[in-house]
Design a protein around this motif. Structure first.
Motif, PDB file in Angstrom:
ATOM      1  N   ALA A 471       1.637  -3.977 -39.606  1.00 41.59           N
ATOM      2  CA  ALA A 471       1.028  -2.655 -39.450  1.00 41.59           C
ATOM      3  C   ALA A 471       1.032  -2.220 -37.990  1.00 41.59           C
ATOM      4  O   ALA A 471       0.830  -1.036 -37.691  1.00 41.59           O
ATOM      5  CB  ALA A 471      -0.394  -2.678 -39.998  1.00 41.59           C
ATOM      6  N   ARG A 472       1.277  -3.153 -37.062  1.00 48.17           N
ATOM      7  CA  ARG A 472       1.292  -2.837 -35.621  1.00 48.17           C
ATOM      8  C   ARG A 472       2.703  -2.587 -35.092  1.00 48.17           C
ATOM      9  O   ARG A 472       2.899  -2.503 -33.877  1.00 48.17           O
ATOM     10  CB  ARG A 472       0.631  -3.990 -34.842  1.00 48.17           C
ATOM     11  CG  ARG A 472      -0.830  -4.197 -35.197  1.00 48.17           C
ATOM     12  CD  ARG A 472      -1.485  -5.311 -34.369  1.00 48.17           C
ATOM     13  NE  ARG A 472      -0.903  -6.615 -34.666  1.00 48.17           N
ATOM     14  CZ  ARG A 472      -0.165  -7.321 -33.817  1.00 48.17           C
ATOM     15  NH1 ARG A 472       0.100  -6.831 -32.604  1.00 48.17           N
ATOM     16  NH2 ARG A 472       0.314  -8.500 -34.160  1.00 48.17           N
ATOM     17  N   HIS A 473       3.673  -2.467 -35.978  1.00 49.40           N
ATOM     18  CA  HIS A 473       5.062  -2.192 -35.559  1.00 49.40           C
ATOM     19  C   HIS A 473       5.091  -0.937 -34.704  1.00 49.40           C
ATOM     20  O   HIS A 473       4.576   0.116 -35.093  1.00 49.40           O
ATOM     21  CB  HIS A 473       5.929  -2.017 -36.804  1.00 49.40           C
ATOM     22  CG  HIS A 473       7.403  -2.019 -36.543  1.00 49.40           C
ATOM     23  ND1 HIS A 473       8.028  -1.016 -35.838  1.00 49.40           N
ATOM     24  CD2 HIS A 473       8.384  -2.900 -36.896  1.00 49.40           C
ATOM     25  CE1 HIS A 473       9.330  -1.271 -35.776  1.00 49.40           C
ATOM     26  NE2 HIS A 473       9.569  -2.414 -36.414  1.00 49.40           N
ATOM     27  N   GLU A 474       5.708  -1.029 -33.511  1.00 48.55           N
ATOM     28  CA  GLU A 474       5.591   0.059 -32.539  1.00 48.55           C
ATOM     29  C   GLU A 474       6.302   1.340 -32.945  1.00 48.55           C
ATOM     30  O   GLU A 474       5.915   2.428 -32.514  1.00 48.55           O
ATOM     31  CB  GLU A 474       6.098  -0.399 -31.164  1.00 48.55           C
ATOM     32  CG  GLU A 474       7.572  -0.696 -31.089  1.00 48.55           C
ATOM     33  CD  GLU A 474       7.976  -1.237 -29.721  1.00 48.55           C
ATOM     34  OE1 GLU A 474       7.138  -1.211 -28.797  1.00 48.55           O
ATOM     35  OE2 GLU A 474       9.119  -1.697 -29.571  1.00 48.55           O
ATOM     36  N   SER A 475       7.348   1.263 -33.756  1.00 45.90           N
ATOM     37  CA  SER A 475       8.051   2.485 -34.156  1.00 45.90           C
ATOM     38  C   SER A 475       7.989   2.734 -35.655  1.00 45.90           C
ATOM     39  O   SER A 475       8.547   3.716 -36.132  1.00 45.90           O
ATOM     40  CB  SER A 475       9.522   2.418 -33.719  1.00 45.90           C
ATOM     41  OG  SER A 475      10.257   1.556 -34.570  1.00 45.90           O
ATOM     42  N   GLU A 476       7.313   1.857 -36.377  1.00 46.62           N
ATOM     43  CA  GLU A 476       7.198   1.951 -37.837  1.00 46.62           C
ATOM     44  C   GLU A 476       8.554   2.076 -38.522  1.00 46.62           C
ATOM     45  O   GLU A 476       8.684   2.649 -39.593  1.00 46.62           O
ATOM     46  CB  GLU A 476       6.274   3.107 -38.230  1.00 46.62           C
ATOM     47  CG  GLU A 476       4.868   2.950 -37.677  1.00 46.62           C
ATOM     48  CD  GLU A 476       3.872   3.948 -38.232  1.00 46.62           C
ATOM     49  OE1 GLU A 476       4.275   4.789 -39.063  1.00 46.62           O
ATOM     50  OE2 GLU A 476       2.703   3.897 -37.838  1.00 46.62           O
ATOM     51  N   GLY A 477       9.583   1.555 -37.861  1.00 47.71           N
ATOM     52  CA  GLY A 477      10.920   1.569 -38.447  1.00 47.71           C
ATOM     53  C   GLY A 477      11.631   2.892 -38.341  1.00 47.71           C
ATOM     54  O   GLY A 477      12.726   3.034 -38.905  1.00 47.71           O
ATOM     55  N   ARG A 478      11.100   3.848 -37.604  1.00 47.92           N
ATOM     56  CA  ARG A 478      11.759   5.158 -37.507  1.00 47.92           C
ATOM     57  C   ARG A 478      12.781   5.214 -36.392  1.00 47.92           C
ATOM     58  O   ARG A 478      13.652   6.084 -36.387  1.00 47.92           O
ATOM     59  CB  ARG A 478      10.721   6.268 -37.295  1.00 47.92           C
ATOM     60  CG  ARG A 478       9.859   6.535 -38.511  1.00 47.92           C
ATOM     61  CD  ARG A 478       9.191   7.892 -38.419  1.00 47.92           C
ATOM     62  NE  ARG A 478      10.108   8.980 -38.696  1.00 47.92           N
ATOM     63  CZ  ARG A 478       9.845  10.268 -38.455  1.00 47.92           C
ATOM     64  NH1 ARG A 478       8.693  10.616 -37.891  1.00 47.92           N
ATOM     65  NH2 ARG A 478      10.725  11.197 -38.753  1.00 47.92           N
ATOM     66  N   MET A 479      12.671   4.310 -35.403  1.00 44.40           N
ATOM     67  CA  MET A 479      13.650   4.264 -34.326  1.00 44.40           C
ATOM     68  C   MET A 479      13.752   2.825 -33.831  1.00 44.40           C
ATOM     69  O   MET A 479      12.920   1.978 -34.184  1.00 44.40           O
ATOM     70  CB  MET A 479      13.267   5.221 -33.199  1.00 44.40           C
ATOM     71  CG  MET A 479      11.935   4.958 -32.544  1.00 44.40           C
ATOM     72  SD  MET A 479      11.560   6.225 -31.301  1.00 44.40           S
ATOM     73  CE  MET A 479       9.924   5.708 -30.774  1.00 44.40           C
ATOM     74  N   LEU A 485       9.256  -8.575 -29.455  1.00 46.71           N
ATOM     75  CA  LEU A 485       7.838  -8.451 -29.772  1.00 46.71           C
ATOM     76  C   LEU A 485       7.593  -8.919 -31.205  1.00 46.71           C
ATOM     77  O   LEU A 485       8.214  -8.410 -32.144  1.00 46.71           O
ATOM     78  CB  LEU A 485       7.377  -7.009 -29.602  1.00 46.71           C
ATOM     79  CG  LEU A 485       7.481  -6.423 -28.183  1.00 46.71           C
ATOM     80  CD1 LEU A 485       6.957  -4.990 -28.165  1.00 46.71           C
ATOM     81  CD2 LEU A 485       6.728  -7.286 -27.178  1.00 46.71           C
ATOM     82  N   PRO A 486       6.679  -9.855 -31.418  1.00 53.96           N
ATOM     83  CA  PRO A 486       6.475 -10.396 -32.771  1.00 53.96           C
ATOM     84  C   PRO A 486       6.018  -9.343 -33.771  1.00 53.96           C
ATOM     85  O   PRO A 486       6.346  -9.439 -34.953  1.00 53.96           O
ATOM     86  CB  PRO A 486       5.418 -11.482 -32.568  1.00 53.96           C
ATOM     87  CG  PRO A 486       4.803 -11.202 -31.236  1.00 53.96           C
ATOM     88  CD  PRO A 486       5.846 -10.536 -30.410  1.00 53.96           C
ATOM     89  N   GLU A 487       5.279  -8.321 -33.314  1.00 55.79           N
ATOM     90  CA  GLU A 487       4.808  -7.311 -34.258  1.00 55.79           C
ATOM     91  C   GLU A 487       5.925  -6.410 -34.771  1.00 55.79           C
ATOM     92  O   GLU A 487       5.753  -5.680 -35.757  1.00 55.79           O
ATOM     93  CB  GLU A 487       3.714  -6.448 -33.623  1.00 55.79           C
ATOM     94  CG  GLU A 487       4.145  -5.652 -32.401  1.00 55.79           C
ATOM     95  CD  GLU A 487       3.889  -6.389 -31.102  1.00 55.79           C
ATOM     96  OE1 GLU A 487       3.725  -5.721 -30.063  1.00 55.79           O
ATOM     97  OE2 GLU A 487       3.844  -7.653 -31.124  1.00 55.79           O
TER      98      GLU A 487
END
Length: 825
Positions: A471-479, A485-487
């Protein structure tokens, strides 16, 4: 003088005779590979005789004493009709096109070698269950039986193309069929391209808020604010790379822009919504057009019962079709199954990359690409924990990769334990909707929405592995995101229960047009990129417009050409243009604009091939999109060559200040959206006048919207292209249920129909034998065969052929019966 004329006549006559002889010899050689369907042949690999009955549309009905014999027969039939197509697809996924086509395909081969899909397919053979392995082995034996027959009987090398290209044919193997499913995943993937384009747009735009306009989310709940892409790499300088050859432009390339990353329609009705009291299903998968078509119709008589529908040559599975008790259809799910990672290189040792635990060496291997008429090329393939490292030219990755970094990709298709084939094999034997859903647990990639109808219920299930993201993914898969980074890294796959499922809906109707199917927060969101925001509105209206449906009403919906987009967008962009101002003199641009607006005002949005309004509308939308974005995005605007209705609506409704796109940055004046709309209409009319003349009323959408079923390698050869390419005037458009996706771009034919329903099927389980289907070209891949294009005009006119499991109907007026018998050892 008379003597000279006499000799000139003799020479001319000799040239004509030699030309005729050459044509006759060429025809004789090419025609040797035409399949003979009415024959008896002894082959190795069979335990008992089998029959391949070709009905009057050349659809093979395969009958055998056991399932492995039936799959042997399907392999033989595929190789009879589509051997060149199968071998080309296999070379594509192996990264071996350059051995046949030379330097033209080196970029394609090198990129596919980096994905290593063929080796992953070979590893996946061991992951299949025993029944699937036996079927794959029998299918391969059937293909190889045909290859042996060609070699022994000198049957013109098996295909006309073999005379023009020296392409030795290796025996077919079970891994080849699994690899072709992975190749389909390449063709249906769009998230890698979308992520890179999102990052490039973030770097190009002065106002980051405008990202929500140019790459809008499908209507629904919003998304948490994302960082600017440049902020992820402080101090990095991103450089606009020198233009590289576009892999998506070559007909042989499986890589497609996100605008062509797969689409489809599928919809079903429960008995309560069916006039005849049985379930109904319609399906039309959308892929790029080619000749021959990617789809091949077949019927298999398995021990569990007969199945009939659409196959892809090389894959021994009915991918969309029906049995006596179950129907199934597929649409692209648009699951976000790819992530791009930017990997930091160790400045002291570029053979290492950064991980959460420190520097780590790349996993490397060497691969040699053999090139026809050129020296071989040796590649060093590199893999990280996240996935393979890709070249900077692939989808312009170099433009979003800072110095000292490389890009890698994680993708569900990169599995060496891929059980998708076992799942698809099991689906053909399933007897109930629940059995089919349970079998889909084994399906990995490419992700699909599977629409099912049984005897008394209907269902839709997203099938395919869903990545587990933090849930802490920095771009949420959009870019693209930072790979160390492990998240940001994938944490395995979500459980099967997380895949969206809809069973027996209360309304009795369900369907998918690649629209958004769930509205869940990240990371359970499924996707931020969806293939449709428009067709679904028209589909919903057609489904709700009747209390009950029939086979014919489903056919009517499948062939519907009314554009919801045109009906909703035209009043917006033309609000200040219609019936305003003074009457203009005849012959002036203003008068031409008045005529165009009057015609559009009376138009109902039907994208009919015989009407002029669709062409005026399409040209206006294209010019408007270009006017709105070119000054803001510069060269990147070429990536947005199909008008996005959601973007245009945001701009003209000024959602969150989106009308800022209307002002031309380089001009001193303050342009309004009405100004830009008027200028775009004038641009469109000038283009139409230069191409088709000023008589707007005589325009035909079909003249511009021609379906281009072109041969992948012979389609550009002078003279020969007139024999191998199939061109048809067609209705529909980018956003109609009868989808005819246009080429786009800046070329001379931006409205050519290049992507649509190569297969259509409608199944009525109140009377299963009344079910129908059609493909876009013909069953044969041999351009001298009458079955090369015999279904094309039926397809263009919206007609179908019967889909019956009755053996007697198959034999009636059949074009031949092939009996394959075991050869005594």
């Amino acid at each position: 003088m008379a003597v000279m004329i006499k000799w000139l006549l003799r020479v001319a006559g000799a040239v004509v005779v030699l030309a005729l002889v050459a044509v006759l010899v060429a025809y004789m050689l090419l025609s040797r590979s035409l399949p003979e369907y009415d024959k008896r042949l002894t082959v190795r690999g069979l335990d008992a005789p089998l029959e391949i009955v070709r009905d009057n549309a050349n659809v093979p009905h395969v009958f055998g004493t056991k399932d492995t014999d039936v799959f042997f027969g399907l392999g033989y039939a595929h190789a009879q009709d589509r051997l060149w197509q199968m071998m080309t697809m296999r070379r594509t996924v192996q990264g071996r096109l350059s051995e046949v086509f030379g330097t033209r395909t080196v970029k394609i081969d090198s990129t596919l070698r980096r994905f290593d899909l063929y080796n992953l397919a070979r590893q996946s053979v061991a992951a299949q269950d025993a029944q699937t392995l036996a079927a794959l082995k029998a299918y391969s034996d059937g293909v190889n039986a045909r290859i042996t027959e060609i070699n022994q009987d000198a049957l013109g090398r098996g295909a006309p193309e073999q005379f023009l290209f020296n392409a030795p044919i290796a025996p077919w193997q079970p891994a080849d069929s699994i690899a072709l499913i992975k190749l389909m995943a390449v063709q249906l993937s769009g998230h890698l391209d979308n992520e890179v384009t999102f990052a490039r747009a973030s770097l190009a735009l002065d106002d980051p808020a405008r990202l929500d306009d140019i790459m809008p989310l499908a209507p629904g709940s919003g998304i948490a604010a994302l960082p600017e892409y440049a902020s992820l790499f402080p101090g990095a300088e991103f450089r606009h790379a020198q233009a590289e050859p576009d892999l998506t432009g070559d007909p042989l390339s499986p890589f497609k822009r996100r605008a062509f990353a797969g689409a489809s329609n599928a919809f079903a009705a429960a008995p309560s919504r069916s006039a005849a009291g049985g379930t109904l299903l319609a399906n039309d998968p959308h892929l790029g057009f080619s000749a021959p078509n990617i789809w091949y119709l077949a019927r298999l008589e398995l021990q569990s019962g007969g199945v009939i529908g659409g196959t892809i040559p090389g894959i021994p599975v009915i991918l969309t079709g029906r049995s006596a008790r179950l129907g199934w259809g597929v649409t692209s799910s648009y699951l976000d199954d790819q992530d791009v990672f930017i990997e930091e290189l160790n400045p002291d040792n570029t053979n290492e990359y950064r991980t959460p635990d420190g520097w780590k060496s790349f996993r490397t291997s060497r691969s040699i690409i053999e090139i026809k008429d050129a020296d071989p090329v040796t590649l060093t393939l590199r893999w990280t924990d996240n996935g393979p490292v890709l070249p900077g030219s692939h989808y312009n990755l170099s433009e979003v990769t800072p110095p000292g970094h490389v890009a890698s990709v994680a993708w569900t298709a990169l599995s060496g334990e891929d059980t998708t084939m076992t799942s698809a094999m099991g689906l053909m034997r399933a007897q109930t909707v629940q059995q089919a859903i349970d079998l889909s647990r084994l399906y990995i990639a490419p992700s699909q929405n599977l629409t099912l109808v049984g005897q008394d219920t209907i269902a839709l299930r997203l099938i395919g592995a869903m990545p587990r993201r933090s849930a802490r993914h920095e771009s949420e898969g959009r870019m693209p995101s930072r790979g160390w980074l492990p998240e940001n890294r994938w944490q395995g796959m979500l459980p099967f229960a997380a895949n969206p499922e809809f069973v027996a809906p209360k309304g009795g109707i369900l369907g998918n047009t690649n629209n958004k199917v769930v509205d869940r927060p990240f990371p359970m969101h499924v996707s931020y990129l969806w293939g449709d925001t428009q067709r679904v509105h028209r589909w919903r209206r057609l489904m709700q417009g009747r209390a009950v449906h029939t086979r014919d009403s489903f056919i009517e919906a499948q062939l519907d050409t009314v554009s919801f987009t045109a009906r909703s967008i035209l009043p917006l962009i033309g609000a200040d243009l219609w019936f305003t101002g003074e009457a203009a003199p005849e012959g002036t641009p203003e008068r031409l604009r008045e005529r165009a607006l009057t015609m559009l005002a009376d138009w109902n949005g039907e994208m009919n091939e015989h009407l002029p309004e669709p062409l005026i509308y399409a040209a206006w939308m294209r010019a408007l999109m270009d006017r709105l974005i070119r000054d803001d995005l510069g060269p990147l605007s070429r990536e947005f060559d199909h008008p996005d209705p959601v973007f245009i609506e945001r701009v003209f409704r000024d959602v969150d200040g989106a009308s800022a796109w209307c002002d031309v940055k380089q001009s001193a004046a303050q342009e309004t959206c009405s100004d830009v709309s008027r200028m775009a209409l004038d641009d469109a009319l000038i283009w139409i006048e230069e191409r088709y003349g000023t008589s707007l009323e005589s325009l035909r959408w079909g003249d511009a919207h021609q379906a281009t079923h072109d041969h992948q390698v012979l389609g550009e050869v002078p003279l020969l292209r007139y024999f191998v390419n199939i061109r048809q005037s067609t209705s529909g458009g980018d956003n109609t249920l009868l989808r005819g996706r246009t080429r786009g771009g800046e070329g001379p034919d931006p409205f050519q129909n290049v992507h649509g329903a190569g297969f259509r099927g409608v199944y009525d389980f109140a009377d299963p034998d009344s079910s129908v289907f059609i493909i876009a070209t013909g069953q044969s891949g041999h351009f001298l065969s009458r079955h090369y294009d015999d279904l094309a005009q039926l397809w263009r006119r919206g007609e179908y052929i019967p889909m019956s499991l009755d053996p007697d109907l198959a034999r009636a007026a059949s074009v031949g019966v092939t009996v394959l018998a075991p050869r005594a050892e």
